[in-house]
Design an enzyme around this catalytic site. Sequence first.
Site, PDB file in Angstrom:
ATOM      1  N   THR A 123      -2.587  -3.941  -8.216  1.00  5.75           N
ATOM      2  CA  THR A 123      -1.567  -3.146  -9.133  1.00  5.75           C
ATOM      3  C   THR A 123      -2.468  -3.545 -10.538  1.00  5.75           C
ATOM      4  O   THR A 123      -2.850  -4.736 -10.667  1.00  5.75           O
ATOM      5  CB  THR A 123      -0.215  -3.542  -9.147  1.00  5.75           C
ATOM      6  OG1 THR A 123       0.338  -3.362 -10.364  1.00  5.75           O
ATOM      7  CG2 THR A 123      -0.030  -5.027  -9.081  1.00  5.75           C
ATOM      8  N   ASP A 124      -2.415  -2.696 -11.388  1.00 12.31           N
ATOM      9  CA  ASP A 124      -2.746  -2.920 -12.949  1.00 12.31           C
ATOM     10  C   ASP A 124      -2.156  -4.103 -13.460  1.00 12.31           C
ATOM     11  O   ASP A 124      -2.350  -4.865 -14.463  1.00 12.31           O
ATOM     12  CB  ASP A 124      -2.726  -1.692 -13.817  1.00 12.31           C
ATOM     13  CG  ASP A 124      -1.400  -1.284 -13.906  1.00 12.31           C
ATOM     14  OD1 ASP A 124      -0.311  -1.711 -13.435  1.00 12.31           O
ATOM     15  OD2 ASP A 124      -1.244  -0.278 -14.800  1.00 12.31           O
ATOM     16  N   GLU A 125      -0.814  -4.467 -12.788  1.00 13.24           N
ATOM     17  CA  GLU A 125       0.156  -5.527 -13.383  1.00 13.24           C
ATOM     18  C   GLU A 125      -0.665  -6.839 -13.288  1.00 13.24           C
ATOM     19  O   GLU A 125      -0.227  -7.572 -13.993  1.00 13.24           O
ATOM     20  CB  GLU A 125       1.431  -5.796 -12.812  1.00 13.24           C
ATOM     21  CG  GLU A 125       2.054  -4.008 -12.614  1.00 13.24           C
ATOM     22  CD  GLU A 125       3.474  -4.080 -12.722  1.00 13.24           C
ATOM     23  OE1 GLU A 125       4.415  -4.955 -12.778  1.00 13.24           O
ATOM     24  OE2 GLU A 125       4.088  -2.874 -12.442  1.00 13.24           O
ATOM     25  N   TYR A 147       6.248 -11.041  -9.033  1.00 19.36           N
ATOM     26  CA  TYR A 147       5.572  -9.749  -8.353  1.00 19.36           C
ATOM     27  C   TYR A 147       4.130  -9.789  -8.682  1.00 19.36           C
ATOM     28  O   TYR A 147       3.420  -9.945  -7.879  1.00 19.36           O
ATOM     29  CB  TYR A 147       6.411  -8.552  -8.799  1.00 19.36           C
ATOM     30  CG  TYR A 147       5.355  -7.435  -8.531  1.00 19.36           C
ATOM     31  CD1 TYR A 147       5.307  -6.828  -7.207  1.00 19.36           C
ATOM     32  CD2 TYR A 147       4.740  -6.620  -9.592  1.00 19.36           C
ATOM     33  CE1 TYR A 147       4.522  -5.802  -6.722  1.00 19.36           C
ATOM     34  CE2 TYR A 147       4.066  -5.285  -9.023  1.00 19.36           C
ATOM     35  CZ  TYR A 147       3.921  -5.100  -7.791  1.00 19.36           C
ATOM     36  OH  TYR A 147       3.420  -3.845  -7.240  1.00 19.36           O
ATOM     37  N   ALA A 149       2.072 -11.961  -9.990  1.00 20.77           N
ATOM     38  CA  ALA A 149       1.401 -13.282  -9.423  1.00 20.77           C
ATOM     39  C   ALA A 149       1.130 -13.225  -8.044  1.00 20.77           C
ATOM     40  O   ALA A 149       0.169 -13.505  -7.675  1.00 20.77           O
ATOM     41  CB  ALA A 149       2.156 -14.303  -9.775  1.00 20.77           C
ATOM     42  N   LYS A 151       0.957 -10.417  -6.250  1.00 22.46           N
ATOM     43  CA  LYS A 151       0.082  -9.456  -5.732  1.00 22.46           C
ATOM     44  C   LYS A 151      -1.444 -10.072  -6.274  1.00 22.46           C
ATOM     45  O   LYS A 151      -2.438  -9.748  -5.600  1.00 22.46           O
ATOM     46  CB  LYS A 151       0.167  -8.157  -6.799  1.00 22.46           C
ATOM     47  CG  LYS A 151       1.427  -7.379  -6.309  1.00 22.46           C
ATOM     48  CD  LYS A 151       1.395  -6.897  -4.785  1.00 22.46           C
ATOM     49  CE  LYS A 151       0.299  -5.710  -4.558  1.00 22.46           C
ATOM     50  NZ  LYS A 151       0.433  -5.207  -3.220  1.00 22.46           N
TER      51      LYS A 151
HETATM   52  P1  NAD Z   1       7.789   0.398  -1.795  1.00 20.24           P
HETATM   53  O1  NAD Z   1       8.668  -0.705  -2.104  1.00 20.24           O
HETATM   54  O2  NAD Z   1       8.162   1.914  -1.977  1.00 20.24           O
HETATM   55  O3  NAD Z   1       7.478   0.222  -0.352  1.00 20.24           O
HETATM   56  C1  NAD Z   1       6.835  -0.866   0.282  1.00 20.24           C
HETATM   57  C2  NAD Z   1       6.973  -0.734   1.717  1.00 20.24           C
HETATM   58  O4  NAD Z   1       6.383  -1.895   2.616  1.00 20.24           O
HETATM   59  C3  NAD Z   1       8.180  -0.319   2.364  1.00 20.24           C
HETATM   60  O5  NAD Z   1       8.389   0.725   3.183  1.00 20.24           O
HETATM   61  C4  NAD Z   1       8.664  -1.617   2.989  1.00 20.24           C
HETATM   62  O6  NAD Z   1       9.527  -1.454   4.376  1.00 20.24           O
HETATM   63  C5  NAD Z   1       7.419  -2.131   3.555  1.00 20.24           C
HETATM   64  N1  NAD Z   1       7.270  -3.620   3.794  1.00 20.24           N
HETATM   65  C6  NAD Z   1       7.616  -4.513   2.710  1.00 20.24           C
HETATM   66  N2  NAD Z   1       7.558  -5.593   3.115  1.00 20.24           N
HETATM   67  C7  NAD Z   1       7.081  -5.706   4.583  1.00 20.24           C
HETATM   68  C8  NAD Z   1       6.495  -6.442   5.572  1.00 20.24           C
HETATM   69  N3  NAD Z   1       6.467  -7.913   5.188  1.00 20.24           N
HETATM   70  N4  NAD Z   1       5.811  -6.183   6.670  1.00 20.24           N
HETATM   71  C9  NAD Z   1       5.844  -4.479   6.662  1.00 20.24           C
HETATM   72  N5  NAD Z   1       6.133  -3.535   5.922  1.00 20.24           N
HETATM   73  C10 NAD Z   1       6.857  -4.268   4.809  1.00 20.24           C
HETATM   74  O7  NAD Z   1       6.333   0.116  -2.543  1.00 20.24           O
HETATM   75  P2  NAD Z   1       5.341   1.584  -3.109  1.00 20.24           P
HETATM   76  O8  NAD Z   1       5.864   1.600  -4.590  1.00 20.24           O
HETATM   77  O9  NAD Z   1       5.055   2.623  -2.361  1.00 20.24           O
HETATM   78  O10 NAD Z   1       4.101   0.344  -3.337  1.00 20.24           O
HETATM   79  C11 NAD Z   1       3.084   0.174  -2.304  1.00 20.24           C
HETATM   80  C12 NAD Z   1       1.870  -0.631  -2.519  1.00 20.24           C
HETATM   81  O11 NAD Z   1       1.398  -0.177  -3.774  1.00 20.24           O
HETATM   82  C13 NAD Z   1       2.419  -2.036  -3.029  1.00 20.24           C
HETATM   83  O12 NAD Z   1       1.456  -2.863  -2.368  1.00 20.24           O
HETATM   84  C14 NAD Z   1       2.459  -2.052  -4.305  1.00 20.24           C
HETATM   85  O13 NAD Z   1       2.146  -3.443  -5.000  1.00 20.24           O
HETATM   86  C15 NAD Z   1       1.377  -1.167  -4.680  1.00 20.24           C
HETATM   87  N6  NAD Z   1       1.530  -0.479  -6.290  1.00 20.24           N
HETATM   88  C16 NAD Z   1       2.669   0.144  -6.469  1.00 20.24           C
HETATM   89  C17 NAD Z   1       2.506   0.768  -7.809  1.00 20.24           C
HETATM   90  C18 NAD Z   1       3.868   1.667  -8.313  1.00 20.24           C
HETATM   91  O14 NAD Z   1       3.916   1.940  -9.116  1.00 20.24           O
HETATM   92  N7  NAD Z   1       4.829   1.829  -7.464  1.00 20.24           N
HETATM   93  C19 NAD Z   1       1.617   0.784  -8.471  1.00 20.24           C
HETATM   94  C20 NAD Z   1       0.457   0.099  -8.057  1.00 20.24           C
HETATM   95  C21 NAD Z   1       0.225  -0.645  -6.973  1.00 20.24           C
HETATM   96  P1  TYD Z   2       9.638  -0.176 -13.338  1.00 21.94           P
HETATM   97  O1  TYD Z   2       9.537   1.312 -12.838  1.00 21.94           O
HETATM   98  O2  TYD Z   2      10.346  -1.350 -12.823  1.00 21.94           O
HETATM   99  O3  TYD Z   2       7.933  -0.454 -13.227  1.00 21.94           O
HETATM  100  P2  TYD Z   2       7.067  -1.811 -13.601  1.00 21.94           P
HETATM  101  O4  TYD Z   2       7.969  -2.628 -14.280  1.00 21.94           O
HETATM  102  O5  TYD Z   2       6.577  -2.262 -12.453  1.00 21.94           O
HETATM  103  O6  TYD Z   2       6.040  -1.358 -14.670  1.00 21.94           O
HETATM  104  O7  TYD Z   2       9.673  -0.169 -15.007  1.00 21.94           O
HETATM  105  C1  TYD Z   2       8.736   0.812 -15.602  1.00 21.94           C
HETATM  106  C2  TYD Z   2       9.319   0.493 -17.287  1.00 21.94           C
HETATM  107  O8  TYD Z   2      10.412   0.882 -17.487  1.00 21.94           O
HETATM  108  C3  TYD Z   2       8.960  -1.034 -17.724  1.00 21.94           C
HETATM  109  O9  TYD Z   2       8.692  -1.220 -18.739  1.00 21.94           O
HETATM  110  C4  TYD Z   2      10.420  -1.353 -17.562  1.00 21.94           C
HETATM  111  C5  TYD Z   2      11.152  -0.223 -17.964  1.00 21.94           C
HETATM  112  N1  TYD Z   2      12.740  -0.231 -17.396  1.00 21.94           N
HETATM  113  C6  TYD Z   2      13.629  -0.042 -18.085  1.00 21.94           C
HETATM  114  O10 TYD Z   2      13.542   0.061 -19.279  1.00 21.94           O
HETATM  115  N2  TYD Z   2      15.042   0.073 -17.512  1.00 21.94           N
HETATM  116  C7  TYD Z   2      15.251   0.074 -16.084  1.00 21.94           C
HETATM  117  O11 TYD Z   2      16.222   0.123 -15.702  1.00 21.94           O
HETATM  118  C8  TYD Z   2      14.095  -0.114 -15.301  1.00 21.94           C
HETATM  119  C9  TYD Z   2      14.138  -0.367 -13.928  1.00 21.94           C
HETATM  120  C10 TYD Z   2      12.757  -0.204 -16.241  1.00 21.94           C
END
Ligand code: NAD
Ligand code: TYD
Length: 340
Positions: A123-125, A147, A149, A151
């Site tokens: 992630t970019d985080e 989170y 840290a 990743k």
């Molecule tokens: P999500 O929370 O929607 O899904 C996570 C999935 O992983 C779920 O289906 C869960 O059941 C499964 N899972 C969790 N722990 C597990 C384990 N121990 N063994 C097997 N399966 C497990 O997440 P997402 O938003 O789809 O993110 C997917 C990936 O992309 C993650 O690695 C996340 O860090 C990365 N990512 C997400 C974003 C975002 O904006 N959502 C951005 C950049 C990177």
């Molecule tokens: P989020 O979707 O949790 O993604 P991330 O924190 O991983 O970037 O949050 C996106 C942005 O929205 C972040 O700056 C936090 C803000 N936010 C709120 O203002 N209210 C909320 O209830 C949530 C969940 C996030």
Amino acid sequence: MKILVTGGAGFIGSNFIRMYLDRHPDDVVVNLDKLTYAGNLENLRDVEGDARYSFVKGDICDREAVDGVMPGCDAVVNFAAETHVDRSIGDPEGFLRTDIFGVHVLLESAREHGVGRFVQISTDEVYGPALGDPFPEDAPLNPRNPYSASKAGGEYLARSYFLTYGYPVIVTRGANNIGPNQYPEKALPLFTTNAIEGEPLPLYGSGEQERDYMHVLDHCAGVDLLLEKGEPGEIYNIGAGNHMRNIDMARFILRELGKSEDLIVHVRDREGHDFRYAIDSSKLRALGWSPEFDAEGAVRDAIRWYVANPAWWMPLKSGEYRDYYERMYRERLEEAGASG
Ligand code: NAD
Ligand code: TYD
């Protein structure tokens, strides 16, 4: 090719599997997912009957479960993770387990089984807040919550397998994804579904924080391209450059839904809230990737999906989610003078 997708029942993993099966008619996909609160087999109902797809319920931290699905795989794409920053602040342990130890188990098994490619979805985080120019891949990491840290730990470990053993690992660092099937704890689906139900939109602090809101299909297309063309040992940013402040996203959602801005409630800020994320994706663009959705296009498409699919999100907003919502927001909303 036979690919193992972990975490494929989650938001991005399920969108990736659907896209992958569509783009690669001769390939086979195995989805290993523990089905945590965020995993949902409804996300893949439409591909369930496809002979090229199979689902195995299992934990990436469980070596036996992982060894059970690894033989014969040509590539691993690891999406499995605990993913919500707010949950990591309240209860970090599961993040360390899955996002670091789980990566270790997958790497060991994949290397032992001679799997020829490993894509670690990061992630970019991990860069922490970007207050100046967008970060290139060689910028120093500065993760600031459990989170990010975790990743960072997971991707460092993955990269160490390339540097130590020459194992062909690729790391991707994606920006904030939005789109269909995102669990309604994240900002966009939370704001959108609350707005549809006439509930307050809890905006942290001033709402001036900024994210790069990329459509999930653009992210998945980037991962698919890197699975084929990514250079082993390299790191690739995947960001559309769709910068939007949270307050502007909240206002945009309300405008699209014809709701009043009075639904926005400024609540107590997230602890250690990263102000802005920004990454430079020119390395990926040089391989031929470009996003199809701009900021408003991505947000609008996502909103429309939640409007069209209440049968997907309404059942999720009970049970575990309700308890989580109460814990996270009840006090915040009351402090701000809104009942929620
Ligand atoms: P999500 O929370 O929607 O899904 C996570 C999935 O992983 C779920 O289906 C869960 O059941 C499964 N899972 C969790 N722990 C597990 C384990 N121990 N063994 C097997 N399966 C497990 O997440 P997402 O938003 O789809 O993110 C997917 C990936 O992309 C993650 O690695 C996340 O860090 C990365 N990512 C997400 C974003 C975002 O904006 N959502 C951005 C950049 C990177
Ligand atoms: P989020 O979707 O949790 O993604 P991330 O924190 O991983 O970037 O949050 C996106 C942005 O929205 C972040 O700056 C936090 C803000 N936010 C709120 O203002 N209210 C909320 O209830 C949530 C969940 C996030």
